[in-house]
Design a protein around this motif. Structure first.
Motif, PDB file in Angstrom:
ATOM      1  N   PRO A 116       4.921 -12.200  -4.765  1.00 18.39           N
ATOM      2  CA  PRO A 116       4.397 -12.029  -6.119  1.00 18.39           C
ATOM      3  C   PRO A 116       4.869 -10.756  -6.807  1.00 18.39           C
ATOM      4  O   PRO A 116       4.360 -10.410  -7.866  1.00 18.39           O
ATOM      5  CB  PRO A 116       2.879 -11.991  -5.890  1.00 18.39           C
ATOM      6  CG  PRO A 116       2.737 -11.384  -4.533  1.00 18.39           C
ATOM      7  CD  PRO A 116       3.899 -11.904  -3.738  1.00 18.39           C
TER       8      PRO A 116
ATOM      9  N   GLN B 105      -3.677 -10.738   4.424  1.00 17.46           N
ATOM     10  CA  GLN B 105      -4.182 -11.551   3.327  1.00 17.46           C
ATOM     11  C   GLN B 105      -5.564 -11.074   2.883  1.00 17.46           C
ATOM     12  O   GLN B 105      -6.448 -10.841   3.705  1.00 17.46           O
ATOM     13  CB  GLN B 105      -4.260 -13.023   3.754  1.00 17.46           C
ATOM     14  CG  GLN B 105      -4.649 -13.965   2.621  1.00 17.46           C
ATOM     15  CD  GLN B 105      -4.602 -15.419   3.061  1.00 17.46           C
ATOM     16  OE1 GLN B 105      -4.372 -15.709   4.228  1.00 17.46           O
ATOM     17  NE2 GLN B 105      -4.809 -16.331   2.121  1.00 17.46           N
TER      18      GLN B 105
ATOM     19  N   SER C   3       0.419  -8.638  -0.529  1.00 16.82           N
ATOM     20  CA  SER C   3      -1.040  -8.737  -0.555  1.00 16.82           C
ATOM     21  C   SER C   3      -1.624  -7.765  -1.575  1.00 16.82           C
ATOM     22  O   SER C   3      -2.529  -8.110  -2.334  1.00 16.82           O
ATOM     23  CB  SER C   3      -1.609  -8.448   0.834  1.00 16.82           C
ATOM     24  OG  SER C   3      -3.018  -8.533   0.840  1.00 16.82           O
TER      25      SER C   3
ATOM     26  N   THR D 203      -0.940  -9.035  -5.121  1.00 18.81           N
ATOM     27  CA  THR D 203      -1.825 -10.125  -5.508  1.00 18.81           C
ATOM     28  C   THR D 203      -3.139  -9.593  -6.055  1.00 18.81           C
ATOM     29  O   THR D 203      -3.645 -10.062  -7.083  1.00 18.81           O
ATOM     30  CB  THR D 203      -2.089 -11.052  -4.308  1.00 18.81           C
ATOM     31  OG1 THR D 203      -0.850 -11.640  -3.889  1.00 18.81           O
ATOM     32  CG2 THR D 203      -3.074 -12.152  -4.668  1.00 18.81           C
TER      33      THR D 203
ATOM     34  N   ASN E 128      -4.260 -10.114  -9.925  1.00 18.17           N
ATOM     35  CA  ASN E 128      -5.529 -10.795 -10.178  1.00 18.17           C
ATOM     36  C   ASN E 128      -6.456  -9.961 -11.059  1.00 18.17           C
ATOM     37  O   ASN E 128      -7.390 -10.499 -11.670  1.00 18.17           O
ATOM     38  CB  ASN E 128      -6.233 -11.127  -8.865  1.00 18.17           C
ATOM     39  CG  ASN E 128      -5.563 -12.261  -8.122  1.00 18.17           C
ATOM     40  OD1 ASN E 128      -4.781 -13.029  -8.688  1.00 18.17           O
ATOM     41  ND2 ASN E 128      -5.862 -12.387  -6.835  1.00 18.17           N
TER      42      ASN E 128
END
Length: 243
Positions: free
Chosen positions: A81, A192, A221, A224, A228
Motif C-alpha cells: 500500500p 498485520q 502494515s 495501512t 485508513n
C-alpha cells in the motif's frame, strides 16, 4: 489525536551540539563501527565498500532489477500500500555491521553516519513529504533496548535534510516476534494490524523511516494504518535494502 510535529532546529542548538561533538571526539576519538579503526564512526575504507542503490529498480518497492519497471513480479504477487520504498545502500558489509551494532550493541551514536548515508542518497530519491514518522518498537522492546533505532535515524536524517517529523506519530499496538527468519507471507501476518496512528495525517504525504527493508511488510502494515486515517500517500525510506 494531538499532533506533535517538529521542524529540525537550525539555531544555536545545532551549533552547540556540533561543538559538544567536536570536544567529545577530541577527548575520546571515535572508532569505526564496522572495523574498529580509530578516527571516524564510519572510516573512509569502509565507506568505500558501500554498495549504493541505483537504478534500474522497481519503482514501487525499490528492489534492484535488471531493467526499470513500475511494478516488479514480487509487487504483482504481493502489492504494497506504499507509494514507493527506497533505500540508500544494499544490506551488505560494512553497513550490516553498523546497523547490527546500532540495534543490539548500544552503539546509538552510529545513527548519525547511517542517517548521513540516507541524506546523501536523498537527492536521487527525493519525493514530496509533509511529515516524517519512524517505525515504532513495541514499548516493551524499546524499554529493554533503551531507544528506538528508527527514531534516532529519523532525528538525524530530518536534521540533515530539513523535513518536519513526529516522534510518536505511530504506535505499535501489540508485541510482534522479530521478522528475521520469517518468510514473506509470515512477515505480513506477523505485523498485520500492529500499528495505530497518533497524529493528524489527513491529506498528508507521509514518509516512514526504518533501518532495513526486506519484504516491506512492516512498512506496509504501518502504511495501512496511516491510509485508513486519511493520509494522502505513504512512502518508505531506509538505510539499507536487503535482497
Amino acid at each position: 489525536m494531538t499532533e506533535k510535529t517538529h521542524l529540525p532546529a537550525l539555531t544555536w542548538r545545532n551549533r552547540a551540539r556540533g561543538l559538544a561533538d567536536s570536544l567529545l571526539n577530541f577527548v575520546f576519538p571515535p572508532v569505526c563501527g564496522a572495523c574498529k579503526k580509530a578516527g571516524a564512526l564510519l572510516c573512509e575504507a569502509c565507506h568505500a565498500q558501500l554498495q549504493w542503490v541505483h537504478s534500474p529498480l522497481c519503482n514501487r518497492c525499490g528492489r534492484p532489477t535488471s531493467r526499470a519497471t513500475d511494478c516488479c513480479a514480487v509487487c504483482q504477487e504481493r502489492p504494497l500500500p506504499l507509494n514507493q520504498i527506497r533505500a540508500a545502500v544494499l544490506f551488505a558489509h560494512p553497513v550490516s555491521k553498523l546497523i547490527h551494532n546500532l540495534k543490539y550493541n548500544g552503539a546509538f551514536g552510529l545513527s548519525k553516519p547511517l542517517a548521513q548515508l540516507m541524506s546523501d542518497a536523498w537527492a536521487e530519491w527525493r519525493m514530496p513529504i509533509d511529515l516524517v514518522l519512524p517505525i515504532p518498537l513495541h514499548v516493551e522492546r524499546e524499554r529493554k533496548r533503551g531507544y528506538n533505532q528508527s527514531t534516532l535515524l529519523m532525528h538525524d536524517f530530518c536534521r540533515f535534510v530539513g523535513l518536519p517529523y513526529s516522534e510518536d506519530g505511530l504506535q505499535r499496538t501489540r508485541f510482534t516476534t522479530p521478522q528475521v527468519g520469517l518468510t514473506a507471507v509470515q512477515r505480513l501476518e506477523n505485523v498485520q494490524d500492529a500499528f495505530a496512528t497518533q497524529v493528524d495525517v489527513v491529506g498528508k504525504h507521509i514518509l516512514l523511516i526504518d533501518d532495513v527493508c526486506t519484504t516491506g511488510a512492516t512498512m506496509a502494515s504501518a502504511a495501512t494504518a496511516l491510509l485508513n486515517n486519511g493520509a494522502k500517500s505513504v512512502s518508505g525510506y531506509c538505510v539499507a535494502r536487503a535482497i
